[in-house]
Design a protein around this motif. Structure first.
Motif, PDB file in Angstrom:
ATOM      1  N   VAL A   1      20.471  -1.938  11.700  1.00 56.23           N
ATOM      2  CA  VAL A   1      19.022  -2.053  11.654  1.00 56.23           C
ATOM      3  C   VAL A   1      18.391  -0.901  12.420  1.00 56.23           C
ATOM      4  N   SER A   2      18.978  -0.575  13.572  1.00 61.15           N
ATOM      5  CA  SER A   2      18.444   0.498  14.403  1.00 61.15           C
ATOM      6  C   SER A   2      18.498   1.836  13.678  1.00 61.15           C
ATOM      7  N   ALA A   3      19.604   2.104  12.969  1.00 62.08           N
ATOM      8  CA  ALA A   3      19.721   3.362  12.229  1.00 62.08           C
ATOM      9  C   ALA A   3      18.708   3.424  11.102  1.00 62.08           C
ATOM     10  N   LEU A   4      18.493   2.301  10.429  1.00 58.22           N
ATOM     11  CA  LEU A   4      17.539   2.278   9.326  1.00 58.22           C
ATOM     12  C   LEU A   4      16.107   2.441   9.817  1.00 58.22           C
ATOM     13  N   ALA A   5      15.858   2.052  11.065  1.00 61.66           N
ATOM     14  CA  ALA A   5      14.514   2.195  11.617  1.00 61.66           C
ATOM     15  C   ALA A   5      14.105   3.656  11.738  1.00 61.66           C
ATOM     16  N   GLN A   6      15.078   4.560  11.636  1.00 60.61           N
ATOM     17  CA  GLN A   6      14.792   5.989  11.749  1.00 60.61           C
ATOM     18  C   GLN A   6      14.472   6.617  10.397  1.00 60.61           C
ATOM     19  N   VAL A   7      14.592   5.828   9.332  1.00 64.46           N
ATOM     20  CA  VAL A   7      14.458   6.367   7.982  1.00 64.46           C
ATOM     21  C   VAL A   7      13.047   6.103   7.473  1.00 64.46           C
ATOM     22  N   ASN A   8      12.488   7.065   6.755  1.00 61.22           N
ATOM     23  CA  ASN A   8      11.180   6.898   6.134  1.00 61.22           C
ATOM     24  C   ASN A   8      11.267   7.519   4.747  1.00 61.22           C
ATOM     25  N   LEU A   9      11.324   6.683   3.721  1.00 66.16           N
ATOM     26  CA  LEU A   9      11.658   7.124   2.366  1.00 66.16           C
ATOM     27  C   LEU A   9      10.419   7.220   1.483  1.00 66.16           C
ATOM     28  N   ASP A  10      10.402   8.239   0.648  1.00 63.68           N
ATOM     29  CA  ASP A  10       9.243   8.489  -0.201  1.00 63.68           C
ATOM     30  C   ASP A  10       9.373   7.871  -1.591  1.00 63.68           C
ATOM     31  N   HIS A  11      10.606   7.763  -2.120  1.00 65.49           N
ATOM     32  CA  HIS A  11      10.798   7.286  -3.489  1.00 65.49           C
ATOM     33  C   HIS A  11      11.159   5.802  -3.550  1.00 65.49           C
TER      34      HIS A  11
ATOM     35  N   GLY B   1      10.902   1.766   3.834  1.00 70.46           N
ATOM     36  CA  GLY B   1      10.096   2.210   2.696  1.00 70.46           C
ATOM     37  C   GLY B   1      10.261   1.410   1.438  1.00 70.46           C
ATOM     38  N   PHE B   2      11.214   0.472   1.392  1.00 68.78           N
ATOM     39  CA  PHE B   2      11.424  -0.325   0.179  1.00 68.78           C
ATOM     40  C   PHE B   2      10.422  -1.481   0.144  1.00 68.78           C
TER      41      PHE B   2
ATOM     42  N   ALA C   1      15.525  -2.440  -2.786  1.00 68.12           N
ATOM     43  CA  ALA C   1      16.856  -2.484  -2.172  1.00 68.12           C
ATOM     44  C   ALA C   1      17.435  -3.873  -2.416  1.00 68.12           C
ATOM     45  N   TYR C   2      18.640  -3.918  -2.951  1.00 68.33           N
ATOM     46  CA  TYR C   2      19.340  -5.186  -3.205  1.00 68.33           C
ATOM     47  C   TYR C   2      20.552  -5.213  -2.279  1.00 68.33           C
ATOM     48  N   LEU C   3      20.569  -6.186  -1.373  1.00 64.70           N
ATOM     49  CA  LEU C   3      21.639  -6.272  -0.379  1.00 64.70           C
ATOM     50  C   LEU C   3      22.564  -7.415  -0.751  1.00 64.70           C
ATOM     51  N   SER C   4      23.569  -7.103  -1.525  1.00 66.10           N
ATOM     52  CA  SER C   4      24.559  -8.094  -1.945  1.00 66.10           C
ATOM     53  C   SER C   4      25.621  -8.173  -0.851  1.00 66.10           C
ATOM     54  N   ALA C   5      25.221  -8.797   0.246  1.00 68.92           N
ATOM     55  CA  ALA C   5      26.065  -8.869   1.441  1.00 68.92           C
ATOM     56  C   ALA C   5      25.680 -10.120   2.206  1.00 68.92           C
ATOM     57  N   CYS C   6      26.491 -10.480   3.182  1.00 68.55           N
ATOM     58  CA  CYS C   6      26.267 -11.724   3.916  1.00 68.55           C
ATOM     59  C   CYS C   6      25.196 -11.565   4.991  1.00 68.55           C
ATOM     60  N   SER C   7      24.321 -12.554   5.103  1.00 67.28           N
ATOM     61  CA  SER C   7      23.428 -12.729   6.260  1.00 67.28           C
ATOM     62  C   SER C   7      22.505 -11.544   6.523  1.00 67.28           C
TER      63      SER C   7
ATOM     64  N   THR D   1       0.808  -1.227   0.000  1.00 66.53           N
ATOM     65  CA  THR D   1       0.000   0.000   0.000  1.00 66.53           C
ATOM     66  C   THR D   1       0.835   1.268   0.000  1.00 66.53           C
ATOM     67  N   ARG D   2       2.148   1.144   0.153  1.00 68.89           N
ATOM     68  CA  ARG D   2       2.997   2.340   0.062  1.00 68.89           C
ATOM     69  C   ARG D   2       2.971   2.869  -1.365  1.00 68.89           C
ATOM     70  N   ARG D   3       2.908   4.166  -1.477  1.00 69.90           N
ATOM     71  CA  ARG D   3       2.857   4.787  -2.796  1.00 69.90           C
ATOM     72  C   ARG D   3       4.116   5.625  -3.001  1.00 69.90           C
ATOM     73  N   PRO D   4       5.116   5.083  -3.704  1.00 72.79           N
ATOM     74  CA  PRO D   4       6.320   5.884  -3.946  1.00 72.79           C
ATOM     75  C   PRO D   4       5.964   7.188  -4.653  1.00 72.79           C
ATOM     76  N   ARG D   5       6.592   8.262  -4.238  1.00 76.63           N
ATOM     77  CA  ARG D   5       6.314   9.565  -4.833  1.00 76.63           C
ATOM     78  C   ARG D   5       6.721   9.539  -6.307  1.00 76.63           C
ATOM     79  N   PRO D   6       5.832   9.956  -7.203  1.00 71.18           N
ATOM     80  CA  PRO D   6       6.143   9.860  -8.633  1.00 71.18           C
ATOM     81  C   PRO D   6       7.343  10.715  -9.015  1.00 71.18           C
ATOM     82  N   THR D   7       8.109  10.228  -9.993  1.00 76.33           N
ATOM     83  CA  THR D   7       9.270  10.949 -10.477  1.00 76.33           C
ATOM     84  C   THR D   7       9.480  10.619 -11.946  1.00 76.33           C
ATOM     85  N   ASP D   8      10.029  11.555 -12.711  1.00 75.51           N
ATOM     86  CA  ASP D   8      10.216  11.327 -14.148  1.00 75.51           C
ATOM     87  C   ASP D   8      11.173  10.174 -14.410  1.00 75.51           C
ATOM     88  N   GLN D   9      12.275  10.138 -13.698  1.00 72.80           N
ATOM     89  CA  GLN D   9      13.268   9.088 -13.888  1.00 72.80           C
ATOM     90  C   GLN D   9      13.737   8.611 -12.519  1.00 72.80           C
ATOM     91  N   PRO D  10      13.345   7.397 -12.109  1.00 73.50           N
ATOM     92  CA  PRO D  10      13.770   6.911 -10.796  1.00 73.50           C
ATOM     93  C   PRO D  10      15.289   6.943 -10.658  1.00 73.50           C
TER      94      PRO D  10
END
Length: 1022
Positions: free
Chosen positions: A908-918, A952-953, A922-928, A799-808
Motif C-alpha cells: 500500500v505504501s509503495a502504491l501511495a507514491q504512484v499517480n497514474l494518468d491513464h 488513480g484507478f 484495477a481488478y485485484l484477484s487476490a486475497c483480502s 472527477t479524475r480525467r484519464p488522459r485520452p488514448t486511441d486504444q486503452p
C-alpha cells in the motif's frame, strides 16, 4: 568631598587634553602622578568602608590606559593591567566612558566573576527580575566587548545564551528564549570545526532549542529537528563524549514522543545502549543517569522487566551520587518516574510509595518558581494520582490537585505547558468523582478542560485529550449539546495529530493511538444533541464523518488534483508541484527512485517539514492564479451534495451513544436510526463471521455449520442495517426496489467505516429464501452496491480525467507460483480465459509456469515490483492474479506478492507514491485486498483497494477475505464478459460495478447457501 571633586576635575582635564591633542606629556608629569596617588588613596579608603567609587575608578583606569600608550614596554604592560583592574567595576556597572582598546581585556577580567554569578543564579532559588536583568545585561556587555575573531567571543556568546535561558526560567519571557537560541547559534558559528569547544557549543545550542520547543508551540517541530542535528554534530565532533550521545538519544526519544517516528526511537535505543557500554566511571552521577535512561528505553522496546529493574537501581545510584549536587531534583524526578512505570507492570505498592516520596523530595529540593519547579510539581501530581486510583485515599487526590494548581500558578498562561497542566488537573478532578460521588468534581474538570481546549499554543495532543475528556463527561452528566461541541472540536484536531510532515507509518501510529472511536462518537452526539432540525443535525453529522474518517487519504487527495489544466496554463508550477508531491509521497518501505522509477530525490528525516512548507507556499501561488482558486482544496458542501446525482451515498456510523446511517440523496442529507447496530453487537458478529470463515476452509471444520453462521450474520445485517436504510431511501424517492423488466437497478454507494467495514454489507440478506420475486430480502436483488471510504474519495474518483488514448492499454500480472508460498493452481487458467477479452495485453507472468509451449505473450517477464510500477503508467486496465496479504499491524505494508516480495514488496505504501494518468480499472484477484487490517485504524480504510484508487484507478475490484482460487477464474471471466461492449477487447471500465454485480449475483444464485465463496468480492469507486 571638595578635594575629591578637584582631583577628579584635574585628572579628567589631563586625560581630555591628551585625547584632544595627542600630547601625552600631561599624564607623565609629576603633578599628574601626585593627583593619581591621592585618588588611589581615596579609592582604597572607600573600598575599606565597603563602597566602590565608580567615578574615581574610571578616572584612574583612563589615566593608566593613556600612560600605557607612551611608557616603555614593561611599564606600559603594568599600566595596562592597572587600567583593567580599575575599569572592570565600571564595566560591570555599565559606565559608557570606557577606553575602546581595553574593552576586550576588561571583559576577560570580568569573565570569571560573571561565570560565577551565572552558575550561582542557575542553581539558586529564583532571583527577582532586577537581578536577572543585571545578569543578562552584564553578559551582553561582555559579548559586545569582544571584536569579531576574538578567541573568547564564542565562549562569551554561549554564556550569554545561558544567562538568557536563566532569565527565561525565572520570568517565562519567551523573547529571552529566542535571544538565547540566537546567541548559541552565533557561538557555534564563531567556533571553527575542530576546535575543542565546537562540540560543547553545539550541545548548548541543542539544549536551548529543546527548551524552546518544550516552552512554545509543539506544533513547530523545526526547533526539535535542529536540536537533533546539533546534537548529532556534537557527537561527530567529540565521538567519545558519552554526554553528547546520551543527549542525542534523549532528543530523539523526545521527538518520537511528539511525532511517533519509529526510526527516532530505534536510534535512541541504540545510542543509549552504546552509552551504557562506553560511559566513563569518572562521573558517577552522569554514568548512572545514562544507564537509567538507556535501560528504561530498552525496556520500552523489549518489554523485558529486568531492564526496568536495572533502570530503577541506576536511578537510585544517581540520587545517592548527587546528594550535594544541584541536579539532585532532576535525579529524584527520574527515580519517581521509573518507579511509577514499574508499578504499572508489577502493581507493587512499595514502588508507588517510594515514587511519591522521591517526587516530594524533588519538589522540596527545587528552587521555588519557574519552569523546572512546575515540572517537579507535575510529576508529583501524576504520581499521587496513580496512588489514589489504586487505593482511593482521598488525601492523595487532594495533594495531587494542590500540586497541579501550584504548578499552574508558576506557569505563564501563554506557555504550552499551561494547557498541558490544565489537562492533567482536569483528569485528576474527574477521577475524584467516582469514589467521592460529588459531581462538582466533574464540573470543575470541565471548566479546566475547556480552558485547555482553547489554548492556542499547546501541543495538539493535549487539546485533543481535553476535548475527548470533556466530550465523555458532558455526555455522562448528561449534557449532549456540550458533548457534541467538544466531540466536534476533537474530530477537527485529528489532522493535527498526524500532520503531513510525518512519515506514513508515524501518522498511522498517531491516529491509531488517539483517534480510534472519536469520530463515531462525534457523529452520534451530533445526531443526539438538542436544537436545530433533524436535517441540520444530519448535515453536521455527515460533515464530521467526512472530517474524521480517512484522514490520511484526505491529505493525499489534497495533492492529487488533476494537473492537466495547470500544465497547460502554468507548466513550471505544475512541474514543481508534481516533484514535491512525489518527494512527500515517498516512504521508507520502498521508493520509486530505488526501483528505477521516477527521478525525485528521497526526502529524509528533518527534510520533510521544509518540503511541506514549500508545498504549502506553492499551493498558495497556484491558487492565486486565475481559474485555480480551489486547486487542491477539499470539495465544498455543494460538491458533496452533487455526488448524490448518480445515486444515494450511505454513511454508516456505529457508536456506544447511538448508531445510524447518514443518507446523501438528491433530496438532501438525512439520517435513519439503527438501534440494534451497537458496538457490542457488531463486534460479536465480526468475530463470529471470521471464525466461521476460518472453519469453512479448515480440513476438520464443520463447514455446513460455518456457512449457516455466515448466512445468519448476513440476515442480521439485512434486518438491522440494510433493510432500514433501503426503506428510508425508498421513502425519499430513490428507486431501491427491484426495477421493472429491462430497467437497470439503482446504484448505491456504501461508506461503512469502523467495525462495519469488516462485514460485507453489499451481501446482506436472506439468500436462501425461495423465489426471486420483487420483494426478495437481499441487497443484491435491490441495488448495485459500490464502496467508498468517504464521499470526498468518491468525488475524487469521479472527477479524475484519464488522459485520452486511441486504444486503452491493459496489463495482466499473474503469479502461478510465488517464492516462499503455495502455488496458485488456477492462475494460469485465469490468464488463459481473460486475455482473449483484452486487446493485446501486456503480460507479466511468473516464468515457472508462464509458457504453455504454444504462445509467448507480448511483454512476458517476471512480475517484480519495479516492472509492474514501470508498466502501470501506460495502462488503463490492470488485472492482478496473485497472493494478497493484509498486514494487521501496519496496514500500509499490506501487499500483493510478486516475484521479489521478500525484498521490494508491492505494498500500500509503495502504491501511495504512484499517480497514474491513464488508469481506469484495477481488478485485484487476490486475497483480502479490501481488508482494513489494524483494528485501531479501521476508519482510515488503509488497504490495497483504496491504494489503487488513490493511485488513480476510479474503479477497483477487491476482496474482503481469502478467495477460492478455482472460483476466482469464473468470477474474472464473467466480470470481463459483462464489461465487453462490442468485439473482444472493447471493454468499458465505467460499467465495472454493474459487471461485478451481475457476476456475483449469478454466483450467489448457484451457491446461495455458501456466501464465503462469493460475498468477498466488492467494487470500490466511481
Amino acid at each position: 568631598m571638595a578635594e575629591r571633586e578637584e582631583l577628579l576635575a584635574a585628572m579628567w582635564a589631563r586625560i581630555d587634553g591628551v585625547t584632544a591633542t595627542g600630547d601625552l606629556s600631561a599624564v607623565l608629569e609629576r603633578g599628574s602622578q601626585v593627583e593619581a596617588l591621592h585618588l588611589i588613596d581615596r579609592f582604597t579608603k572607600a573600598g575599606n568602608e565597603g563602597e566602590f567609587d565608580l567615578e574615581v575608578a574610571c578616572a584612574l583606569g583612563w589615566w593608566y590606559h593613556v600612560r600605557s600608550l607612551v611608557l616603555p614596554a614593561q611599564q606600559a604592560e603594568h599600566a595596562r593591567e592597572m587600567a583593567v583592574v580599575f575599569l572592570q567595576g565600571c564595566f560591570v556597572a555599565g559606565m559608557d566612558r570606557l577606553p575602546q582598546p581595553l574593552l576586550a581585556s576588561i571583559a576577560e577580567s570580568v569573565y570569571p566573576h560573571a561565570c560565577d554569578v551565572l552558575w550561582r543564579a542557575y542553581y539558586a532559588p529564583i532571583l527577582n527580575a532586577s537581578d536577572l536583568s543585571e545578569l543578562v545585561t552584564l553578559w551582553r556587555r561582555i559579548v559586545r566587548a569582544a571584536p569579531l575573531g576574538h578567541p573568547k567571543r564564542a565562549d562569551w556568546l554561549a554564556q550569554l545564551g545561558t544567562a538568557l535561558e536563566v532569565r527565561f526560567r525565572g520570568t517565562g519571557e519567551l523573547t529571552d528564549l529566542d535571544d538565547s537560541v540566537e546567541a548559541q547559534r552565533a557561538a557555534v558559528r564563531a567556533t571553527p570545526q575542530g576546535h575543542p569547544d565546537h562540540s560543547k557549543h553545539l550541545a548548548l545550542l541543542a539544549n536551548s532549542l529543546q527548551l524552546r520547543f518544550a516552552s512554545t508551540s509543539h506544533e513547530q517541530l523545526a526547533d526539535l529537528d535542529e536540536a537533533v542535528e546539533a546534537y548529532r554534530a556534537a557527537v561527530d565532533a567529540s565521538p567519545g563524549d558519552a554526554s553528547h550521545l546520551s543527549a542525542l538519544a534523549d532528543a530523539l526519544a523526545d521527538r518520537f514522543q511528539h511525532t511517533g517516528r519509529q526510526a527516532d526511537l530505534n536510534e535512541a535505543l541504540e545510542l543509549h545502549s552504546s552509552t551504557i557500554r562506553t560511559s566513563p566511571d569518572s562521573d558517577p552521577v552522569r554514568t548512572a543517569t545514562h544507564m537509567a535512561s538507556g535501560f528504561r528505553n530498552l525496556f520500552r522496546q523489549t518489554g523485558n522487566l529486568e531492564n526496568l529493574n536495572h533502570a530503577v537501581e541506576a536511578c537510585r545510584l544517581a540520587v545517592r551520587a548527587a546528594k550535594d549536587d544541584p541536579g539532585l531534583p532532576l535525579r529524584l524526578d527520574a527515580l519517581g518516574e521509573v518507579l511509577r512505570e514499574r508499578f504499572t507492570h508489577t502493581e507493587r505498592m512499595e514502588d508507588l510509595d517510594e515514587a511519591v516520596e522521591a517526587s516530594r523530595n524533588a519538589v522540596r529540593a527545587s528552587p521555588k518558581g519557574g519552569h523546572d519547579y512546575a515540572g517537579r510539581l507535575l510529576v508529583l501530581g501524576n504520581t499521587l494520582r496513580s496512588r489514589f486510583t489504586s487505593t482511593w485515599e482521598s488525601r492523595d487526590l487532594q495533594e495531587a490537585l494542590e500540586a497541579y494548581r501550584a504548578a499552574l500558578r508558576v506557569t505563564p498562561h501563554d506557555s504550552p505547558n499551561h494547557a498541558m497542566l490544565l489537562t492533567e488537573l482536569g483528569d485528576a478532578l474527574s477521577s475524584g468523582w467516582v469514589p467521592e460521588g460529588d459531581v462538582q468534581y466533574v464540573h470543575e474538570a470541565l471548566s479546566v478542560w475547556g480552558d485547555a481546549v482553547e489554548a492556542p499554543t499547546t501541543l495538539p495532543l493535549h487539546r485533543f485529550r481535553a476535548a475527548c475528556s470533556s466530550m465523555f463527561w458532558t455526555a455522562c452528566i448528561p449534557d449532549l449539546g456540550r458533548a457534541a461541541n467538544f466531540a466536534e472540536r476533537a474530530v477537527l484536531m485529528l489532522p493535527e495529530l498526524a500532520p503531513r510532515r510525518l512519515k506514513r507509518n508515524d501518522q498511522q501510529r498517531a491516529l491509531g493511538s488517539h483517534g480510534t472511536t472519536v469520530t463515531a462518537d462525534a457523529v452520534a452526539l451530533a445526531l443526539a444533541a438538542p436544537g436545530g432540525t433533524a436535517q441540520e443535525r444530519a448535515v453536521r453529522a455527515l460533515r464530521l464523518a467526512e472530517a474524521g474518517r480517512s484522514v490520511l487519504l484526505s491529505q493525499a487527495l489534497d495533492t492529487r488534483s488533476d494537473l492537466t489544466d495547470l500544465h497547460q496554463e502554468h507548466p513550471d508550477l505544475a512541474q514543481r508541484f508534481a516533484t514535491l508531491r512525489e518527494l512527500l509521497d515517498q516512504d521508507s518501505a520502498v521508493t520509486l527512485s530505488a526501483l528505477g522509477v521516477g527521478h525525485a530525490q528521497i526526502p529524509v528525516g528533518g527534510q520533510r517539514p521544509q518540503l511541506v512548507a514549500e508545498l504549502e507556499a506553492l499551493l498558495g501561488r497556484i491558487r492565486s492564479q486565475e481559474g485555480f482558486a480551489d486547486f487542491g482544496l477539499p470539495p465544498t458542501s455543494d460538491d458533496l451534495l452533487a455526488e448524490a446525482a448518480l445515486g444515494p451515498v450511505v454513511t454508516f456510523n456505529v457508536s456506544g451513544y447511538r448508531s445510524d446511517a447518514l443518507l446523501l440523496t438528491r433530496a438532501g442529507i438525512s439520517s435513519v436510526s439503527l438501534p440494534k447496530l451497537t458496538p457490542d453487537n457488531v463486534i460479536e458478529r465480526v468475530n463470529a463471521f471470521y471464525q466461521a470463515l476460518d472453519t469453512s476452509t479448515a480440513p476438520d471444520g464443520d463447514r455446513i455449520a460455518a456457512q449457516k453462521t455466515l448466512r445468519e450474520i448476513l440476515e442480521w445485517l439485512w434486518e438491522h442495517a440494510a433493510e432500514p436504510v433501503l426503506s428510508a431511501l425508498a421513502d425519499l424517492g430513490e428507486a431501491v426496489f427491484p426495477a421493472k423488466d429491462g430497467e437497470p437497478l439503482q446504484r448505491v454507494w456504501l461508506a461503512p467505516g469502523g467495525l462495519l467495514g469488516l462485514l460485507p454489507l453489499h451481501a446482506a440478506g436472506f439468500h436462501t429464501d425461495p423465489g426471486d420475486g420483487p420483494q426478495r430480502r437481499t441487497v443484491l436483488d435491490r441495488v448495485i452496491s459500490s464502496y467508498t471510504p468517504t464521499i470526498r474519495a468518491l468525488h475524487h474518483a469521479r472527477t479524475r480525467r484519464p488522459r485520452p488514448t486511441d486504444q486503452p492499454q491493459s496489463l495482466i500480472v499473474a503469479m502461478p507460483t510465488t517464492p516462499g508460498h503455495n502455488p496458485l493452481r488456477y492462475v494460469s487458467e485465469e490468464v488463459r480465459r481473460i486475455r482473449g477479452l483484452f486487446h493485446d495485453p501486456i503480460q507479466l507472468i511468473e516464468v515457472a509456469q508462464a509458457s504453455d509451449g504454444t504462445h509467448h505473450p507480448r511483454g512476458m517477464g517476471a512480475p517484480s515490483t519495479a516492472t509492474v510500477l514501470a508498466r502501470l503508467p501506460e495502462c488503463a486496465i490492470a488485472h492482478f492474479a496473485c497472493h494478497g496479504v493484509s498486514d494487521r499491524v501496519d496496514p500500509s505494508r499490506s501487499q500483493l506478492l510478486l516475484h521479489d516480495h521478500a525484498t521490494t514488496p508491492l505494498t500500500v505504501s509503495a502504491l501511495a507514491q504512484v499517480n497514474l494518468d491513464h488508469a481506469q480499472l484495477a481488478y485485484l484477484s487476490a486475497c483480502s485486498t479490501a481488508d482494513p487490517g489494524n483494528p485501531k485504524l479501521l476508519d482510515e480504510s488503509i488497504h490495497l483497494t483504496s491504494a489503487f484508487q488513490l493511485a488513480g484507478f476510479p474503479h477497483v475490484v477487491g476482496t474482503l477475505w481469502p478467495i477460492n482460487d478455482r472460483l476466482a477464474v469464473e468470477v474474472a471471466e464473467s466480470f470481463y464478459t459483462h464489461l465487453t461492449t462490442g468485439p473482444p477487447g472493447t471493454l468499458d471500465p465505467t460499467q465495472a460495478a454493474t459487471a461485478l454485480h451481475h457476476t456475483i449475483r449469478g454466483l450467489r444464485d448457484r451457491y446461495p447457501a455458501t456466501p464465503s465463496l462469493w460475498a468477498a468480492f466488492l467494487h470500490s469507486g466511481a
